[in-house]
Design a protein around this motif. Structure first.
Motif, PDB file in Angstrom:
ATOM      1  N   ASN A 106       0.802  -1.227   0.000  1.00 18.24           N
ATOM      2  CA  ASN A 106       0.000   0.000   0.000  1.00 18.24           C
ATOM      3  C   ASN A 106       0.830   1.270   0.000  1.00 18.24           C
ATOM      4  O   ASN A 106       0.285   2.368  -0.006  1.00 18.24           O
ATOM      5  N   SER A 107       2.162   1.149   0.022  1.00 18.90           N
ATOM      6  CA  SER A 107       3.017   2.335   0.108  1.00 18.90           C
ATOM      7  C   SER A 107       4.315   2.097  -0.660  1.00 18.90           C
ATOM      8  O   SER A 107       4.654   0.955  -1.005  1.00 18.90           O
ATOM      9  N   ALA A 108       5.014   3.187  -0.883  1.00  9.24           N
ATOM     10  CA  ALA A 108       6.345   3.105  -1.492  1.00  9.24           C
ATOM     11  C   ALA A 108       7.205   4.221  -0.923  1.00  9.24           C
ATOM     12  O   ALA A 108       6.750   5.365  -0.781  1.00  9.24           O
ATOM     13  N   PHE A 109       8.422   3.889  -0.549  1.00  7.23           N
ATOM     14  CA  PHE A 109       9.429   4.875  -0.197  1.00  7.23           C
ATOM     15  C   PHE A 109      10.165   5.236  -1.489  1.00  7.23           C
ATOM     16  O   PHE A 109      10.671   4.345  -2.186  1.00  7.23           O
ATOM     17  N   VAL A 110      10.212   6.515  -1.795  1.00  6.23           N
ATOM     18  CA  VAL A 110      10.747   6.952  -3.082  1.00  6.23           C
ATOM     19  C   VAL A 110      11.934   7.879  -2.878  1.00  6.23           C
ATOM     20  O   VAL A 110      11.880   8.802  -2.051  1.00  6.23           O
ATOM     21  N   LEU A 111      12.994   7.630  -3.636  1.00  5.45           N
ATOM     22  CA  LEU A 111      14.141   8.529  -3.717  1.00  5.45           C
ATOM     23  C   LEU A 111      14.019   9.324  -5.001  1.00  5.45           C
ATOM     24  O   LEU A 111      13.861   8.751  -6.084  1.00  5.45           O
ATOM     25  N   GLY A 112      14.060  10.655  -4.896  1.00 11.26           N
ATOM     26  CA  GLY A 112      13.887  11.500  -6.062  1.00 11.26           C
ATOM     27  C   GLY A 112      15.156  11.633  -6.882  1.00 11.26           C
ATOM     28  O   GLY A 112      16.265  11.314  -6.441  1.00 11.26           O
ATOM     29  N   VAL A 113      14.978  12.120  -8.091  1.00 10.43           N
ATOM     30  CA  VAL A 113      16.110  12.370  -8.986  1.00 10.43           C
ATOM     31  C   VAL A 113      16.756  13.687  -8.584  1.00 10.43           C
ATOM     32  O   VAL A 113      16.090  14.722  -8.524  1.00 10.43           O
ATOM     33  N   GLU A 114      18.042  13.654  -8.294  1.00 13.63           N
ATOM     34  CA  GLU A 114      18.757  14.837  -7.819  1.00 13.63           C
ATOM     35  C   GLU A 114      19.502  15.508  -8.961  1.00 13.63           C
ATOM     36  O   GLU A 114      19.865  14.864  -9.958  1.00 13.63           O
ATOM     37  N   ASN A 115      19.745  16.805  -8.781  1.00 14.29           N
ATOM     38  CA  ASN A 115      20.514  17.540  -9.778  1.00 14.29           C
ATOM     39  C   ASN A 115      22.004  17.430  -9.482  1.00 14.29           C
ATOM     40  O   ASN A 115      22.443  16.647  -8.633  1.00 14.29           O
ATOM     41  N   GLU A 116      22.796  18.231 -10.171  1.00 15.00           N
ATOM     42  CA  GLU A 116      24.244  18.152  -9.998  1.00 15.00           C
ATOM     43  C   GLU A 116      24.683  18.526  -8.597  1.00 15.00           C
ATOM     44  O   GLU A 116      25.742  18.089  -8.138  1.00 15.00           O
ATOM     45  N   ASP A 117      23.878  19.339  -7.909  1.00 15.80           N
ATOM     46  CA  ASP A 117      24.221  19.751  -6.543  1.00 15.80           C
ATOM     47  C   ASP A 117      23.774  18.727  -5.502  1.00 15.80           C
ATOM     48  O   ASP A 117      23.922  18.964  -4.295  1.00 15.80           O
ATOM     49  N   GLY A 118      23.232  17.601  -5.960  1.00 16.32           N
ATOM     50  CA  GLY A 118      22.763  16.590  -5.019  1.00 16.32           C
ATOM     51  C   GLY A 118      21.450  16.947  -4.357  1.00 16.32           C
ATOM     52  O   GLY A 118      21.112  16.414  -3.302  1.00 16.32           O
ATOM     53  N   GLN A 119      20.667  17.849  -4.955  1.00 17.78           N
ATOM     54  CA  GLN A 119      19.395  18.285  -4.398  1.00 17.78           C
ATOM     55  C   GLN A 119      18.282  18.047  -5.409  1.00 17.78           C
ATOM     56  O   GLN A 119      18.518  17.950  -6.618  1.00 17.78           O
ATOM     57  N   ILE A 120      17.056  17.934  -4.895  1.00 18.78           N
ATOM     58  CA  ILE A 120      15.891  17.859  -5.771  1.00 18.78           C
ATOM     59  C   ILE A 120      15.466  19.284  -6.071  1.00 18.78           C
ATOM     60  O   ILE A 120      15.154  20.061  -5.166  1.00 18.78           O
ATOM     61  N   ALA A 121      15.456  19.648  -7.353  1.00 13.16           N
ATOM     62  CA  ALA A 121      15.225  21.039  -7.733  1.00 13.16           C
ATOM     63  C   ALA A 121      13.874  21.550  -7.232  1.00 13.16           C
ATOM     64  O   ALA A 121      13.794  22.594  -6.595  1.00 13.16           O
TER      65      ALA A 121
END
Length: 1022
Positions: free
Chosen positions: A840-855
């Protein structure tokens, strides 16, 4: 004489105002701190009680597993001690807001707008006027949401939707509810496992006759969290349990009777259907017999038609033969007639010519003519016979034609009858086939109905006696947390203020002892002049007592307003349902005053009694200076010999006066300990967010699904979201109740396959290092929850889901976790106890930019929300910011503690330094006469203060560590745990602040040193 002593007392206060003000300030600080913290709980409880009473929060919530009816409400209302009982509905439901920029589905707790119990405090908008309007949670919705539509999608459980009269409602108001005192909204099996907000519908907005609960209000109204309330609740609980037994029995009997009535009606319908089916069977059998008769008739008609066709063929053949014969006879007749006429004419013509030519006589002519007539008459007879035969043939031909026509008509009629019969037979066969099909369907339906009847009868037999629930306010999360949190401050109040009072008593004792020592000669003179002990003692009692009384009054009124207000402001993050109500406890004020007087006046009387026992002659003489002793450092020549003379003097003086040394060390070390405690509180709470979201919880988004996600659905989700998803872990999450040692706590359950690599999403570790994911039958729980439940590694833990299904696991390890509480188990463990597990759920890791952050996490979350089967998306960064804001707000309390400790440190240092200078006035004057410059004199005096401050600060380090540990043990918040520690820099800052106040005091007292007259050293004691 009394007036003289009174004047002398007030002159003494004026001349030594700094000393008197120091006593007043430290008493005010101690009383203010003590009374302020002590009144926090009373103020908080009064605020909560006033709010709960005004909105009439239910005393008990009653439920059964079979639901409740209006008759049950009447039974509860008639129970002794019940003022009101009101039936209501509630349900957990998924909702979405139409017209909102935020998409996705969230979970709400639906409640009923009741008439007497559980009223709402409206904060914006208005109350509903129509059944299709709703009141929302003011902490979730904003005024901008007013007028928007709350939609309940079809993805909800059908039973839940059946409770509602509509599938959408208009949000018309925002409110606080007494059922939700804090920001916690509870747990659920829907969505992400937690409730986002509450919604209240009017009774007309529900569509059910069966209530889900009954709210009860007591006749006797006692303040919350009191023994009287608990005793009354216990009495009422017994009565309500007895009433609910009657309700359960009535409801059980009613359901059984209703079910059996429905079963009887259904049985009658099945019997009627069976009888009708049997009738159809008889009709079908008759139809089949008729069909067989019809088939035989058709076969007969087909044979007759064949015979008729054969007769018709024979008749046509005979007709054709007769027609041919007739044609031949007609031709032969016509030819014979023509030949007859020609021959007759020719014969008579020849006779007439022969007669005329005379070739024959008349007689010959007559004889020839007679003969010819006879011949022609015979020929004519033959012709007539042929004509008659021809006419007869024509008659037979007409008769044959008629016979053929009749045969053709008979054949056509036979063919029509045969065709109609075959069509009728086909229709009959079709009707029979349809009837047989319907008959088979009917038999199957009746068989299914009989199976359903058997199942229904079994279900009726399986209906269990209802479980009844009598739930008090202590089962309400907000109510229980509010009681717990109000006790936290009360626990702190048992430590800090006592410490303040101890320091105040020590300072007061030191101050008055030194003051009496200084005025030893004056006391001797007063005794010599005839003043008795009580008169002399009264002067010093008034001196210290006036400072104590005024300080206690000032401290009380400032403390009971300042401290509760500051702490309530901080608690407003979690509660904030009303403005704080300030209370005044006169017993507390009187007790604080008595303690202040005991500390000040008591120490004064003890100090005076020792001096007043001596005779005047002895008092007039100065005390012999305290003998100097070698200090421990002198036994270390390597260091001692390298010290300057004045430094050696300062060291000797520091340890020479033991009382001053002890008082100074205790007072300053206490201040340092308080500073370290305050800074340590900041250290323990400041890093909670970074420790949780940088070291433990690495998830960027938590996605909730509407239904179970199998492998195909998971792959589809990853395909649809590959632009924003770097990795995902599919699992089951829910909120469950954990129980151990008679304690029950709500905890988040995380279930995934043991083979899944969870380390990239959540780091399970403790001080001993990483923790392996638990195997079948095992579990890992965070240490904060384990401490609350009183369990450790190796113990068993029992958990219950929302349906009260039970599961017991062995705790193999305790992991670190600071935000919320978690229990981790394997999928095999779940399925062995509770059946197949749904993803019923998912833990998700987002796609990061070059700075290692999610824009832009919010933009990326919309991609996740648009994916198939996604009901909600929680953005970790948003929650992290909310927790961070809450943690920063606790800095108010830290600042309050640090400021109070700093003020205490300044007062203690000022007072002790002032005493030190006062009692050494002649020594200071002497060294000035000896040629010491002002800076040298200050260094000579203040060097001892700095040395004592350093020693006291070092003593304050372990004391502060212990005090900090105790304070943090009292500060407990269910959703948070703290990394209880003190950073090395905080120890350093605490010590530096202590030294800063020491230097400030030295700076302030330097002016007093500069005003010391050198002539004081020439004065004789005698």
């Amino acid at each position: 004489m009394k007036n003289v002593m009174t004047k002398t007392t007030f002159r003494e206060i004026k001349s030594s105002f700094g000393r008197w003000a120091a006593i007043l300030a430290i008493v005010a600080l101690g009383v203010g701190f003590f009374c302020g913290l002590k009144m926090c709980k009373d103020d908080f409880v009064k605020t909560g009680d006033d709010y709960i009473t005004r909105l009439n929060l239910y005393n008990y919530e009653l439920m059964t597993t079979l639901g409740l009816e209006e008759e049950d409400v009447d039974i509860i209302a008639d129970t002794v001690g019940v003022a009101a009982a009101e039936g209501a509905w509630s349900a957990d439901i998924l909702f979405s807001v139409r017209g909102s920029e935020e998409d996705g589905e969230h979970v709400a707790k639906l409640h009923t707008l009741t008439e007497t119990v559980d009223q709402l405090s409206l904060t914006a908008g208005r109350m509903p006027d129509t059944p299709q309007e709703v009141i929302g949670d003011c902490h979730y919705f904003s005024e901008a949401d007013l007028g928007k539509t709350i939609f309940f999608p079809s993805s909800n459980d059908e039973d839940t939707l059946d409770l509602l009269a509509y599938d959408s409602y208009t949000l018309v108001g925002l409110a606080n509810s007494p059922a939700y005192l804090n920001f916690e909204r509870g747990s659920t099996s829907l969505g992400s496992g937690s409730v986002s907000c509450f919604l209240y519908l009017p009774k007309e907005g529900w569509d059910s006759d069966i209530y889900t609960e009954i709210y009860v209000d007591f006749q006797d109204d006692f303040p919350i969290f009191t023994a009287e309330y608990d005793e009354n609740a216990d009495r009422m609980e017994e009565r309500l349990e007895a009433a609910m037994e009657a309700v359960g029995q009535r409801r059980y009997d009613a359901i059984i009777d209703e079910a059996r009535d429905k079963l009887s009606d259904a049985q009658a319908e099945v019997d009627d259907a069976q009888a009708e089916l049997d009738g159809h069977k008889a009709d079908l059998a008759k139809a089949k017999a008729d069909l067989a008769d019809g088939q035989r008739e058709i076969d007969d008609n087909r044979k007759k038609l064949a015979d008729a066709r054969a007769d018709l063929a024979d008749a046509r053949k005979e007709l054709d033969e007769n027609r041919t014969k007739l044609e031949d006879g007609r031709k032969e007749y016509e030819d014979g007639l023509s030949a007859y006429q020609q021959e007759k004419e020719s014969t008579y013509a020849q006779l007439d010519g022969a007669l005329a030519a005379g070739y024959m006589s008349q007689q010959e002519y007559e004889a020839a003519k007679l003969q010819a007539d006879q011949q022609f008459a015979a020929a004519w007879q033959e012709l007539e016979a042929a004509r008659i035969e021809l006419e007869t043939g024509e008659a037979r031909l007409a008769e044959g034609e008629k016979k053929v026509a009749d045969g053709e008509a008979e054949v056509a009629d036979g063919e029509k009858k045969l065709k109609d019969g075959e069509a009728e037979l086909a229709d009959g066969r079709k009707e029979i086939a349809d009837a047989e099909k319907k008959l088979a369907e009917g038999e199957e339906k009746i068989a299914d109905a009989r199976r359903q009847l058997r199942d229904a009868e079994k279900e009726i037999d399986d209906i269990e006696y209802p479980t009844t629930y009598v739930l008090g306010r202590d089962t309400n999360i907000g109510y229980a947390c509010f009681e717990n949190d109000s006790k936290i401050v009360d626990g702190i109040a048992r430590v800090f203020p006592v410490f303040f009072f101890l320091v105040a008593a020590l300072v007061c004792m030191t101050t008055m002892t030194r003051m009496i020592d200084e005025q030893r000669t004056q006391i001797g003179v007063l005794k010599a002049l005839g003043y008795n002990r009580s008169q002399i003692l009264r002067k010093y009692v008034i001196y210290s007592g006036s400072a104590a009384v005024l300080g206690a009054v000032i401290g009380y009124f400032i403390g009971v307003h300042l401290f509760p207000w500051v702490i309530w402001t901080v608690y407003g993050i979690m509660y904030g349902f009303a403005d704080i109500i300030f209370l005044y406890s006169w017993p507390l004020a009187l007790g604080s005053l008595l303690v202040a007087l005991l500390c000040c006046v008591g120490t004064t009387m003890l100090s005076c009694n020792a001096e007043l026992k001596e005779v005047p002659a002895q008092l007039i003489r100065p005390k012999a200076p305290q003998a100097g002793k070698r200090v421990l450092l002198e036994r270390v020549p390597f260091i001692w010999n390298r010290l300057k003379f004045l430094v050696k003097v300062s060291i000797r003086n520091t340890f020479r006066y033991r009382r001053r040394f002890i008082m100074m060390v205790i007072g300053i070390s206490g201040c340092t300990a308080l500073l370290i405690t305050g800074l340590g509180i900041r250290d323990s709470i400041a890093n909670v967010v970074s420790a949780q979201y940088d070291n433990i919880y690495h998830v960027d988004y938590t996605v909730s699904f509407q239904k179970d996600m199998d492998d195909a659905a998971q792959q589809q989700f990853l395909k649809e979201t590959n632009s924003v998803v770097a990795d995902a872990l599919f699992l089951y999450t829910s909120s469950v109740d954990a129980r151990a040692n008679d304690l029950t706590k709500s905890i988040n359950l995380v279930v995934c396959d043991e083979s899944d690599d969870i380390s990239g999403f959540i780091s399970l570790y403790n001080d001993d290092g990483p923790i392996a994911y638990p195997s079948a039958g095992q579990g890992v729980i965070n240490s904060n929850m384990a401490e609350k439940l009183g369990i450790s590694a190796g113990d068993s833990l029992t958990v219950y889901d929302s349906d009260r299904n039970e599961m017991t696991v062995e705790i193999t390890a305790l992991c670190d976790n600071y935000v919320y509480n978690y229990l981790y188990i394997a999928r095999e463990t779940y399925e062995e106890n509770w059946g197949p597990m749904e993803i019923n759920s998912a833990f998700v890791l987002g796609v990061e930019n070059e700075d290692g952050q999610i824009a832009d996490p919010h933009s990326d979350s919309t991609v996740l929300l648009d994916a198939r089967n996604v009901s909600a998306v929680s953005i970790t960064s948003d929650f992290r910011n909310r927790i961070d804001t809450m943690m920063k707000s606790l800095n108010y309390i830290v600042a309050l503690v640090v400021a109070s400790a700093g003020a205490l440190a300044f007062i203690v240092l000022y007072n002790l330094t002032n005493i030190n200078i006062t009692e050494r006035i002649r020594e200071i004057a002497t060294i000035k006469v000896l040629g010491f410059y002002s800076n040298e004199t200050a260094q000579y005096v203040f060097r001892e203060n700095i040395l004592l401050t350093a020693i006291a600060a070092l003593v304050g380090i372990p004391l502060g560590r212990l005090l900090h540990a105790y304070v943090m043990a009292q500060v407990k918040i269910d959703m948070l745990s703290f990394d209880v520690h003190v950073e090395p820099v905080s120890y350093l800052i605490g010590i530096l602040i202590t030294f800063v106040f020491a230097f400030l005091v030295n700076l302030v007292m330097q002016r007093k040193l500069s005003h010391v007259s050198m002539t004081e050293s020439l004065k004789s004691i005698e």
